[in-house]
Design an enzyme around this catalytic site. Structure first.
Site, PDB file in Angstrom:
ATOM      1  N   SER A  84       0.836  -1.202   0.000  1.00  0.00           N
ATOM      2  CA  SER A  84       0.000   0.000   0.000  1.00  0.00           C
ATOM      3  C   SER A  84       0.876   1.260   0.000  1.00  0.00           C
ATOM      4  O   SER A  84       1.672   1.449  -0.914  1.00  0.00           O
ATOM      5  CB  SER A  84      -0.975  -0.057   1.187  1.00  0.00           C
ATOM      6  OG  SER A  84      -2.057   0.808   1.010  1.00  0.00           O
ATOM      7  N   ASP A 172      -1.499  14.216  13.184  1.00  0.00           N
ATOM      8  CA  ASP A 172      -1.637  15.575  12.652  1.00  0.00           C
ATOM      9  C   ASP A 172      -0.983  15.698  11.279  1.00  0.00           C
ATOM     10  O   ASP A 172      -1.588  16.227  10.334  1.00  0.00           O
ATOM     11  CB  ASP A 172      -1.027  16.597  13.617  1.00  0.00           C
ATOM     12  CG  ASP A 172      -1.842  16.752  14.888  1.00  0.00           C
ATOM     13  OD1 ASP A 172      -3.014  16.331  14.911  1.00  0.00           O
ATOM     14  OD2 ASP A 172      -1.297  17.282  15.883  1.00  0.00           O
ATOM     15  N   HIS A 231      -7.397  -6.163   0.353  1.00  0.00           N
ATOM     16  CA  HIS A 231      -6.268  -5.233   0.356  1.00  0.00           C
ATOM     17  C   HIS A 231      -5.210  -5.623   1.376  1.00  0.00           C
ATOM     18  O   HIS A 231      -4.021  -5.452   1.140  1.00  0.00           O
ATOM     19  CB  HIS A 231      -6.775  -3.820   0.642  1.00  0.00           C
ATOM     20  CG  HIS A 231      -5.698  -2.783   0.635  1.00  0.00           C
ATOM     21  ND1 HIS A 231      -4.909  -2.542  -0.485  1.00  0.00           N
ATOM     22  CD2 HIS A 231      -5.254  -1.928   1.600  1.00  0.00           C
ATOM     23  CE1 HIS A 231      -4.047  -1.574  -0.210  1.00  0.00           C
ATOM     24  NE2 HIS A 231      -4.227  -1.192   1.052  1.00  0.00           N
TER      25      HIS A 231
END
Length: 251
Positions: A84, A172, A231
């Protein structure tokens, strides 16, 4: 320098396994230990994940550079398996630093931009009241109540520092850089080494329409699918995934 774990004989050929978004090197520990009978297996934590440095950026250029520095440290060239997000970082590494990569396995991702969002998972992790968590199962229960499926609850909490009451993820920066994570850089050149695009048969991440883009960058690419896997093919079909990697890399 990225934090990493190492398995096997340091004199054996090196294999670097690059995890995906919200993961860490420890997610690959079982497969790494099994493959270490034939290879020196290195499992880094990518930037903003695990025990690696926190930064304000999270581009694939950043990540490929981090991997190049790691390979320079452990000695290259190496074989690389990337899943990924880690697969995209590994592809860019091979394209920009072909001398560092012998062979490449790209697990269930293509060198294209995706339109789906991963922000719902950051929202869920931010929604966990860590002050109430004394064990991983309690965090899993909170994530489940926020609509996260059980397998992903277990996966995400592997990145939870329960005693420290914190995520081992820079949520963040990952949120701020999500557009870059979903995209793939506009890059020229090719990687001529042996490359396997190994996908889950039940996943739609690598489609027939992606093959021209793949072959433009990796002209010798081969394609295979794992039956019954989506996946997260290495977690859903670990033995079959391991077998495919062994055959391709000759381990």
């Amino acid at each position: 320098m990225l934090s990493y774990s190492e398995y096997g004989d340091t004199d054996a050929p090196a294999l670097v396994i690059v995890h995906g978004l919200y993961g860490s090197g420890r997610n690959w520990g079982v497969i790494a230990k099994r493959l270490s009978d034939s290879a020196r297996v290195v499992t880094p934590d990518m930037r903003n994940h695990g025990d690696s440095p926190r930064t304000q950026t999270h581009s694939y250029e950043d990540m490929a550079g981090d991997l190049a520095d790691l390979i320079g440290h452990i000695g290259g060239p190496v074989d690389v398996v990337g899943h990924s997000m880690g697969g995209k970082a590994a592809m860019l590494l091979a394209l920009e630093h072909p001398g560092l990569v012998r062979r490449l396995v790209v697990a269930d991702i293509a060198p294209v931009s995706y339109s789906h969002s991963q922000m719902q998972f950051i929202t869920a992790m931010r929604g966990v009241d860590l002050g109430l968590v004394t064990r991983r199962s309690e965090a899993e229960a909170q994530l489940a109540a926020l609509g996260i499926e059980p397998a992903l609850c277990s996966f995400f909490t592997q990145s939870l520092d329960v005693p420290g009451k914190r995520w081992r993820l820079n949520l963040d920066t990952l949120a701020a850089e999500m557009d870059k994570i979903l995209a793939f850089p506009d890059v020229s050149g090719q990687f001529g080494g042996d490359t396997l695009f190994l996908s889950g048969a039940q996943s739609d991440y690598v489609q027939a329409g992606h093959r021209p883009a793949i072959l433009d960058l990796f002209p010798g690419a081969r394609f295979a699918r794992l039956p019954g896997a989506g996946h997260w093919l290495h977690a859903e079909k670990p033995r079959e995934f391991e077998a495919a990697v062994r055959v391709f890399l000759g381990l």
